[in-house]
Design a protein around this motif. Structure first.
Motif, PDB file in Angstrom:
ATOM      1  N   PHE A 234      72.782  75.770 106.917  1.00 25.34           N
ATOM      2  CA  PHE A 234      73.828  74.941 106.323  1.00 25.34           C
ATOM      3  C   PHE A 234      75.140  75.721 106.154  1.00 25.34           C
ATOM      4  CE2 PHE A 234      76.044  73.366 102.541  1.00 25.34           C
ATOM      5  CZ  PHE A 234      76.170  72.012 102.830  1.00 25.34           C
ATOM      6  N   LYS A 238      79.562  76.540 108.148  1.00 26.74           N
ATOM      7  CA  LYS A 238      80.806  76.498 107.361  1.00 26.74           C
ATOM      8  C   LYS A 238      80.829  75.380 106.321  1.00 26.74           C
ATOM      9  CE  LYS A 238      82.359  79.860 109.938  1.00 26.74           C
ATOM     10  NZ  LYS A 238      82.388  81.242 109.402  1.00 26.74           N
ATOM     11  N   HIS A 239      79.663  74.923 105.906  1.00 26.63           N
ATOM     12  CA  HIS A 239      79.598  73.909 104.851  1.00 26.63           C
ATOM     13  C   HIS A 239      79.617  74.589 103.482  1.00 26.63           C
ATOM     14  CE1 HIS A 239      78.951  70.844 107.783  1.00 26.63           C
ATOM     15  NE2 HIS A 239      77.771  71.331 108.184  1.00 26.63           N
ATOM     16  N   LYS A 240      79.949  73.781 102.472  1.00 24.77           N
ATOM     17  CA  LYS A 240      79.984  74.286 101.112  1.00 24.77           C
ATOM     18  C   LYS A 240      79.297  73.282 100.196  1.00 24.77           C
ATOM     19  CE  LYS A 240      84.514  76.502 101.822  1.00 24.77           C
ATOM     20  NZ  LYS A 240      85.933  76.566 101.345  1.00 24.77           N
ATOM     21  N   ILE A 241      78.860  73.776  99.020  1.00 31.45           N
ATOM     22  CA  ILE A 241      78.311  72.879  98.009  1.00 31.45           C
ATOM     23  C   ILE A 241      79.011  73.168  96.680  1.00 31.45           C
ATOM     24  CG2 ILE A 241      76.041  72.679  99.099  1.00 31.45           C
ATOM     25  CD1 ILE A 241      74.983  74.632  97.021  1.00 31.45           C
ATOM     26  N   GLU A 247      82.125  76.171  93.355  1.00 33.90           N
ATOM     27  CA  GLU A 247      82.008  75.974  94.800  1.00 33.90           C
ATOM     28  C   GLU A 247      81.279  77.170  95.407  1.00 33.90           C
ATOM     29  OE1 GLU A 247      85.366  75.978  97.867  1.00 33.90           O
ATOM     30  OE2 GLU A 247      85.212  73.859  97.256  1.00 33.90           O
ATOM     31  N   ASP A 249      79.746  78.867  99.102  1.00 32.38           N
ATOM     32  CA  ASP A 249      79.828  78.762 100.561  1.00 32.38           C
ATOM     33  C   ASP A 249      78.885  79.729 101.283  1.00 32.38           C
ATOM     34  OD1 ASP A 249      80.982  81.174 100.067  1.00 32.38           O
ATOM     35  OD2 ASP A 249      82.953  80.670 100.916  1.00 32.38           O
TER      36      ASP A 249
END
Length: 725
Positions: A234, A238-241, A247, A249
């Protein structure tokens, strides 16, 4: 069905067999076949026709096979053949007791076995997670959920499929839920500590600033999310949560956040104080050290211990999740086979009344030390379950029923025999209803049964053979059964359906069997037939033993013709070499109450035995070796000559002067002592002792060993022994 012709080559040990059975003359054809001659081979060949299977030689599988069997000139219809195999030693499982026809029962057994094997493989797979023996796992699951194993699996299947990752996969079931740990966990003092611990734990988890929430999102859920994001790359994409306005990454930061939140809960001073109290209680008990190690590494499980059964169920669910593919495979096998089993159960229900009639017939004819019945008749009607056989054992005080669905162990030998006979009766009932003519092949049906039931079987077969549509070939290696069956069925089978199998170098032949009992014939012919005269020696000796005892002079005299005895061992009895035909003829006449003339009275009996044995060996091809007298003469000649040779090699005078009873074994023992290096001779003498000892002590009740002894063995032994002198 008047004439059955068989022409076989290379069928399971039958090199060649050509024969014609005339059912027009006798509807029952009886074959006596010593072990290893053709009995099972012929039975298997007919079974192959039923199964549409190509026959072959048992050993030399590449040899060309020939199997031509016709009835009245036409090819035999497989549906018109009923093969009754001998009762084999087999594992009779629970499924085998269902009352349904043989073909469907075998199919039912296959389905049950397939499911059972798959279940066993799955249990073996999860055994390391349980830490207990394989055979205890199913019981543990059934008792915990209070349901059948497969019912539990069906109810859990949705939970298993919905849960992506297992929880507590490193916890071994038995390390938490063994007897000692459970006793401790159930104690009142520990329970109080657990309740206090859980109360504090829940309040910490539910704080507003906590990452977790009781019953919604705990640290297990967080770990699963973390593992899933990592495995699916994930963050690499280059996705983030965003969690609580933070935040993230990369996976490292996520794992650090989860661990930080976990530590915040578990290291809370108040919670830690309660944990230390629990830890101290665990540490004070040596038997709980392993469990303490689990708790130390998995402190979160303490929150689960308030509901022990619930936690046990969670662990089992997680073991299933850990082996999800195999779990689904087992369920599929069970579902698929259940459909087929249901079809068979439906068929069994339609046969229920027929089985009641079969059991009635059995009870009328056979005797067993227990009562047989259909045990679950209400379930047959109410729940579509297959009828099952039940065995009721009773004494003066109580009774116990064994069988039916609750039977979890193999049937006893006696119960197997009952089911074997019941199945045969049922098959006859089914065949009778078709109205078609049936060829019945019977292979040693009474083998291993007691005499009472053996006679009941013979009478049942006799009654069946008298029905218009049944034509029977009965094969047996039991000479007593052969004689009794022949006697019960009367003159027709005796003269038109009575055979003995002889195996030659390249061909097996069926020759006309014994028409009259041999012993009355010996009595009538001892004066006119030298072979009958010699054969009377052991027979009359037995009569004297039974009526006058083994110290009677006539007994001792005849014993001197079964063993080589010098005169000095008993002054009242002549030596073996000196006994004459006239003396023995007079002895026979006194026993039989007859006064026939005797020719050649001065002829030495020993010379007569040797002469007749030599004549038999010199013309083997022209003698019928179903004739008991021939084998008896050869056996006598071989043993006496062997003893004569051994005595000639023994120098111990005291031994030679005191030979009275149990001769052959004693002579062989002394011969071995005095001739330790005569290895080749000893091998021959051992063979004589093994092959002829019991055969010569023949009586009217049991002479099967002599009938089974092949002429090839006797011929070789004769040549070996007579070449020594």
């Amino acid at each position: 069905m008047e004439t059955l012709k068989i022409d076989l080559e290379n069928c399971y040990g039958i090199n060649k067999l050509v024969h014609e059975f005339k059912f027009s003359e006798s509807k029952a054809q009886l074959i006596y076949a010593p072990n290893g001659v053709m009995k099972s081979s012929l039975t298997q060949t007919f079974e192959d026709i039923v199964l549409a299977k190509q026959s072959q030689d048992r050993i030399f599988k590449n040899r060309p096979n020939k199997r031509e069997i016709t009835v009245d000139g036409a090819e035999l219809n497989p549906e018109d053949i009923f093969v009754i195999q001998r009762m084999k030693e087999a594992s009779f499982k629970e499924a085998t007791t269902i009352l349904v026809n043989k073909a469907l029962r075998e199919k039912y057994n296959e389905l049950v076995e397939k499911t059972t094997d798959a279940k066993a493989a799955f249990i073996k797979l999860i055994q390391p997670n349980f830490g207990i023996k394989d055979n205890l796992i199913e019981t543990e699951i059934n008792m915990l959920f209070r349901k059948d194993f497969f019912v539990v699996l069906e109810e859990l299947k949705n939970d298993v499929r919905e849960q992506d990752k297992p929880h507590h996969e490193n916890i071994i079931y038995n390390e938490v839920f063994n007897e000692k740990v459970l006793k401790f966990l159930s104690s009142k003092s520990f329970n109080t500590k657990i309740v206090e611990y859980i109360s504090i734990y829940d309040s910490l988890v539910n704080k507003n600033d906590s990452l977790f929430m009781k019953g919604t999102f705990n640290h297990y859920n967080a770990d699963i999310v973390s593992k899933s994001l990592k495995e699916n790359k994930f963050f690499a994409a280059k996705h983030k949560i965003k969690i609580k306005d933070q935040e993230i990454d990369n996976i490292a930061d996520l794992e650090a956040l989860i661990e930080s939140e976990r530590e915040k809960v578990l290291k809370d001073p108040e919670l830690k104080g309660k944990f230390d109290e629990i830890d101290k209680a665990l540490n004070g008990n040596l038997e709980l050290r392993k469990f303490r190690a689990y708790v130390e590494d998995n402190q979160e499980i303490l929150a689960e211990l308030a509901d022990l059964d619930g936690f046990r169920k969670k662990l089992i669910l997680n073991y299933f999740v850990l082996h999800k593919v195999d779990f689904d495979h087992l369920l599929k096998i069970n579902t698929d086979t259940e459909v087929e089993r249901k079809k068979i159960i439906d068929e069994a229900s339609s046969e229920h009344e027929e089985w009641k009639n079969v059991i009635r017939v059995f009870k009328e004819r056979f005797s067993v030390p227990f009562e047989i019945m259909i045990g679950n008749q209400h379930e047959v009607i109410l729940y579509d379950k297959p009828a099952s056989l039940v065995f009721r054992y009773s004494d003066a005080f109580d009774h116990v029923d064994m069988g039916g669905p609750e039977l979890q162990v193999s049937l006893s030998t006696g119960e197997q025999r009952v089911f074997y006979i019941l199945d045969i009766i049922f098959q006859f009932e089914v065949k009778r209803k078709t109205g078609n003519k049936q060829l019945v092949i019977v292979d040693d049906i009474a083998d291993s049964f007691d005499y009472r039931n053996k006679y009941a079987i013979i009478q049942y077969l006799k009654d069946i053979s008298e029905e218009d549509n049944f034509f029977m070939i009965v094969l047996t290696h039991n000479f007593d059964f052969y004689r009794t069956f022949k006697s019960r069925l009367g003159d027709k089978i005796n003269y038109q359906g009575n055979w003995m199998a002889l195996k030659g170098a390249g061909e097996t032949k069926l020759t006309v069997g014994e028409k009259r009992d041999v012993f009355p014939q010996l009595r009538l012919k001892y004066s006119e037939c030298d072979l009958s005269f010699i054969a009377c020696i052991p027979f009359v000796r037995n009569l004297v033993e039974f009526t006058a005892g083994d110290d009677h002079l006539s007994y001792l005299t005849l014993t001197s013709l079964l063993h080589m005895k010098p005169a000095r061992t008993n002054p009242a009895v002549a030596s073996t070499a000196d006994l004459t035909k006239g003396e023995i003829h007079d002895l026979f006449s006194s026993i039989f109450g007859l006064i026939p003339p005797c020719t050649d009275r001065d002829k030495k009996v020993l010379d007569l035995i040797y002469e007749k044995a030599a004549a038999i060996i010199g013309d083997l091809e022209n003698f019928n070796f179903t004739d008991l007298k021939l084998k008896l003469v050869l056996s006598l000649a071989i043993r006496i000559k062997a003893e004569e040779y051994m005595l000639s090699k023994i120098a111990n005078a005291q031994f030679l002067n005191n030979i009275h009873k149990k001769m052959t074994g004693k002579i062989l023992k002394q011969f071995r002592i005095e001739n330790p290096n005569a290895s080749a001779d000893l091998i021959i003498m051992d063979s004589v002792n093994l092959m002829t000892a019991e055969n010569i002590h023949v009586n009217s009740f049991m002479y099967e060993p002599l009938m089974d002894l092949s002429i090839e063995h006797l011929n070789k032994l004769y040549v070996d022994v007579f070449s020594l002198i």
